[in-house]
Design an enzyme around this catalytic site. Structure first.
Site, PDB file in Angstrom:
ATOM      1  N   CYS A 146       0.581  -1.231  -0.080  1.00  0.00           N
ATOM      2  CA  CYS A 146       0.404   0.064  -0.040  1.00  0.00           C
ATOM      3  C   CYS A 146       0.525   0.841  -0.393  1.00  0.00           C
ATOM      4  O   CYS A 146       1.879   1.798   0.825  1.00  0.00           O
ATOM      5  CB  CYS A 146      -0.769  -0.223   1.223  1.00  0.00           C
ATOM      6  SG  CYS A 146      -1.848   1.599   1.338  1.00  0.00           S
ATOM      7  N   LYS A 176      -9.880  -9.149   5.908  1.00  0.00           N
ATOM      8  CA  LYS A 176      -9.798  -8.511   7.461  1.00  0.00           C
ATOM      9  C   LYS A 176     -10.299  -8.765   8.692  1.00  0.00           C
ATOM     10  O   LYS A 176     -11.387  -9.326   8.112  1.00  0.00           O
ATOM     11  CB  LYS A 176      -9.940  -6.888   7.186  1.00  0.00           C
ATOM     12  CG  LYS A 176      -9.615  -6.663   5.905  1.00  0.00           C
ATOM     13  CD  LYS A 176      -9.668  -4.430   5.842  1.00  0.00           C
ATOM     14  CE  LYS A 176      -9.150  -4.790   4.267  1.00  0.00           C
ATOM     15  NZ  LYS A 176      -8.041  -3.968   4.174  1.00  0.00           N
ATOM     16  N   SER A 202      -4.904   8.757   4.868  1.00  0.00           N
ATOM     17  CA  SER A 202      -2.912   9.124   5.541  1.00  0.00           C
ATOM     18  C   SER A 202      -2.758  10.683   5.660  1.00  0.00           C
ATOM     19  O   SER A 202      -2.113  11.096   5.424  1.00  0.00           O
ATOM     20  CB  SER A 202      -2.757   8.545   3.890  1.00  0.00           C
ATOM     21  OG  SER A 202      -2.804   9.494   2.241  1.00  0.00           O
TER      22      SER A 202
END
Length: 534
Positions: A146, A176, A202
C-alpha cells in the site's frame, strides 16, 4: 514475513501469498523453459490493445512439469519423465552455524531485534530509545504494497515517533479481522490510533502527526511562510503526477498522448527538484513533500519501465530526479520501506484494476519477470538494467541476508513452497500471487526441505564451490542417485515448489532487493539443474 512464524490468514511468503493454480490466462513469459510464469490478474489486466503481450494458456515450462508430474497433471500427454536428486546438503542446524559464521565475518546480524535495528518490515514496535508511553498505533498492510501506508510508515521513521504496528490484509489478498472492521467499517488502510483516537486517510494522518509531535523533526515549514506556501503547491503537483501516471499506466488508448502528458508532468517535477538547490524538493533537508512523493515516484518508476518501456531513472533525462533517488537511497528509513520493480509490477494490477501493457514494455518485462534472475548476477548501480539501484550490491552481504531469512523460518518456508505442487484454494482472491486457502502438497516435504537446503548452501558458499564439495547437488534421470531409497528425491514437485517460492519473494516484506534477487537467482539455478539433468 519470511523470517517470522507462520500465522493463519497472514499474507507473505510464510503467511499466505500464493497463486490459485487453476487454469487462468498468463502473460507469455520470456524466461527459459524451466522458469515459471506470473499469472495475469483474475480481474483481467489490460495488456496493451493491439500491440500488447500475447496472452496464452500454457507455457513450455508448464508442459515439461506436466510430463514430469505424470498422473498428477490432467494435461500430461507424454510418458512421465522421472528425475531424482540427492539429499547431500548440510542440515538446517549446520546451515545456521554457517550463517552465524558468515555474519560474524562480514560484520552484520540479520537476526538482530527488529525493534532496535534500522527501519525494517518486521518490527511491530519501534521506540527509538524512548521509555515513556507509546501514543501511536499504525495499521498497515501485511505485504507492504500500500503506497499510502508507506507514506505514514516513512514519516514515523523519519520523525522517530515511538509506535506499535498491526498488520492487516488488503482485500486483494485476504480477509480483514472483525476487530479491525469494528473500528474501521470501510476497512481502508492506513489507520492510525493516536491516544486512542482512530484516524483514517493518509493526508489527515500525516498532518496530525506533524501537529501532535512538533519536537520530533518537523517535516513541514511553519504555516504562513513562503516556504509553506511552496510546500503546499508541491503537494498539489504530487496529485497531478499521480493522475498523469495512472491515466497512462492503466490506459490501452492514446499511448503517445498519455506519454507526452506524463513527460510534461515529469519536466515540472524535475524543475521543482532543482528550484531550491536539491537534492530534495525544499532543498537540502528531506520534508513531508518528499515523503508524500516517495511511494508514487517509486511505483511509477517500476511500472512504467515494465508496462510502457519508459525509464524514469538511469538515462540522464531527469538529472535532478536521479540526484533525489541517490539521496533517498542513502537513507535507512527509506531503504527499509522500499520495494523493487518485480514486486510493484505485480502488486499494482490488483490494486488498480489492471495495467495496460504496451509493446515497448515487453523486453523490460521479460527481464524483470526473471530474465535477469540468472547467475552470475550483473552488478547493481544507478544505471543498472532492468532496475537502477544506486547503493549497488554486495554479494557477500546479499547472499548472507537471503540465507539468514531462509534459515530462521525454514519449516514454514518449505510448507509455503509446497503450495506450488499442491492444490488451489477454494476461495481465490484478486491478487495474482495470492491464494489464502491454498493447500500444500506436504507429501513432498522431504524433497522440498532437501532442495531448499541445497539452495541455502549455495547462497553461503557459492554454486561452484558447492558443486565440487561433498554437499554437491546431483541429479539423474536414469535411476535414483546412489544411496538408500530415502536419499532419492523426485525433482518434479520440487521444480514447482521452487518456482512458486521464487515468484513470491516480496520486497521489503521478506528481504531487501539485492538479497531477493540473489535468492530468486539461486532458486532458478536449482530449477534449471533439476530440469536439465541428462
Amino acid at each position: 514475513a519470511i523470517m517470522q512464524q507462520l500465522k493463519p490468514g497472514h499474507a507473505s511468503l510464510s503467511k499466505g501469498l500464493r497463486t490459485n493454480r487453476s487454469v487462468v490466462p498468463i502473460t507469455t513469459s520470456h524466461r527459459s523453459a524451466v522458469a515459471s510464469v506470473v499469472p495475469a490478474a483474475r480481474h483481467p489486466v489490460r495488456r496493451g490493445g493491439r500491440s500488447g503481450h500475447r496472452v496464452v494458456q500454457v507455457h513450455a515450462m508448464l508442459d515439461k512439469l506436466s510430463a514430469m508430474l505424470g498422473s498428477k497433471s490432467a494435461n500430461a500427454k507424454a510418458a512421465p519423465v522421472q528425475a531424482w536428486f540427492n539429499d547431500a546438503a548440510p542440515s538446517w542446524q549446520e546451515l545456521e552455524a554457517m550463517v552465524k559464521a558468515k555474519q560474524a565475518a562480514i560484520g552484520v546480524d540479520f537476526w538482530a531485534d527488529p525493534e532496535q535495528a534500522p527501519t525494517n518490515a518486521y518490527a511491530l514496535k519501534r521506540t527509538f530509545g524512548h521509555t515513556g508511553p507509546i501514543r501511536v498505533k499504525l495499521y498497515r498492510d501485511h505485504a507492504a504494497w500500500c503506497p499510502y501506508c508507506q507514506k505514514v510508515w516513512l514519516q514515523l521513521e523519519e520523525k522517530r515517533i515511538p509506535y506499535v504496528m498491526e498488520k492487516i490484509n488488503m482485500r486483494c489478498y485476504g480477509d480483514k479481522p472483525p476487530s479491525f472492521l469494528r473500528q474501521v467499517p470501510s476497512g481502508l488502510l492506513p489507520v492510525l490510533e493516536l491516544d486512542g483516537r482512530v484516524v483514517t486517510e493518509s493526508s489527515v494522518i500525516m498532518a496530525l502527526l506533524e501537529e501532535a509531535f512538533p519536537d520530533h523533526t518537523p517535516l513541514m515549514p511553519p504555516a504562513g511562510t513562503p516556504e509553506r506556501a511552496r510546500a503546499d503547491g508541491l503537494m498539489r503537483l504530487e496529485r497531478r503526477f499521480f493522475s498523469d501516471w495512472l491515466n497512462w499506466l492503466c490506459s490501452d488508448w492514446n499511448h503517445a498522448e498519455g506519454k507526452a502528458r506524463f513527460e510534461a508532468c515529469m519536466d515540472a517535477v524535475e524543475a521543482e527538484l532543482g528550484r531550491a538547490g536539491g537534492p530534495f524538493f525544499l532543498g537540502g533537508q528531506l520534508s513531508l513533500v518528499d515523503v508524500t512523493f516517495t511511494p508514487m515516484l517509486e511505483r511509477a518508476t517500476a511500472s512504467l519501465a515494465y508496462y510502457k518501456g519508459m525509464y524514469m531513472r538511469g538515462t540522464g533525462r531527469w538529472p535532478n530526479l536521479e540526484r533525489w533517488y541517490a539521496s533517498m537511497e542513502q537513507r535507512p528509513t527509506y531503504m527499509g520501506t522500499k520495494s523493487d520493480f518485480y514486486t510493484h509490477c505485480h502488486d499494482l494490477p490488483p490494486q488498480l484494476g489492471g495495467c495496460a501493457m504496451h509493446a515497448d514494455g515487453a523486453p523490460v518485462a521479460a527481464q524483470i519477470d526473471g530474465g535477469a534472475w540468472r547467475l552470475p548476477l550483473a552488478p547493481l548501480s544507478a544505471t543498472s538494467m532492468p532496475e537502477p539501484y544506486s547503493p549497488g550490491d554486495n554479494p557477500q552481504r546479499d547472499t548472507a541476508e537471503a540465507a539468514a531469512r531462509m534459515v530462521r523460518n525454514h519449516a514454514a518456508i518449505v510448507k509455503f513452497a509446497l503450495r506450488g505442487p499442491g492444490k488451489p484454494g477454494p476461495r481465490p482472491v484478486s491478487a495474482p500471487l495470492a491464494d489464502p486457502t491454498a493447500i500444500a502438497a506436504e507429501e513432498w516435504t522431504a524433497a522440498g526441505d532437501a532442495a531448499l537446503r541445497h539452495v541455502v548452501h549455495a547462497l553461503l558458499v557459492g554454486v561452484e564451490a558447492k558443486q565440487v564439495s561433498q554437499h554437491a547437488l546431483q541429479v539423474t534421470t536414469s535411476s535414483p542417485p546412489a544411496g538408500s531409497p530415502a536419499s532419492a528425491l523426485q525433482a518434479a514437485p520440487v521444480i514447482a515448489a521452487a518456482a512458486y517460492l521464487r515468484d513470491r519473494v516480496g520486497v521489503p516484506r521478506d528481504m531487501s532487493f539485492p538479497a531477493a534477487r540473489q535468492l530468486r537467482a539461486h532458486l532458478t539455478w536449482l530449477m534449471e539443474a533439476l530440469a536439465g539433468a541428462p
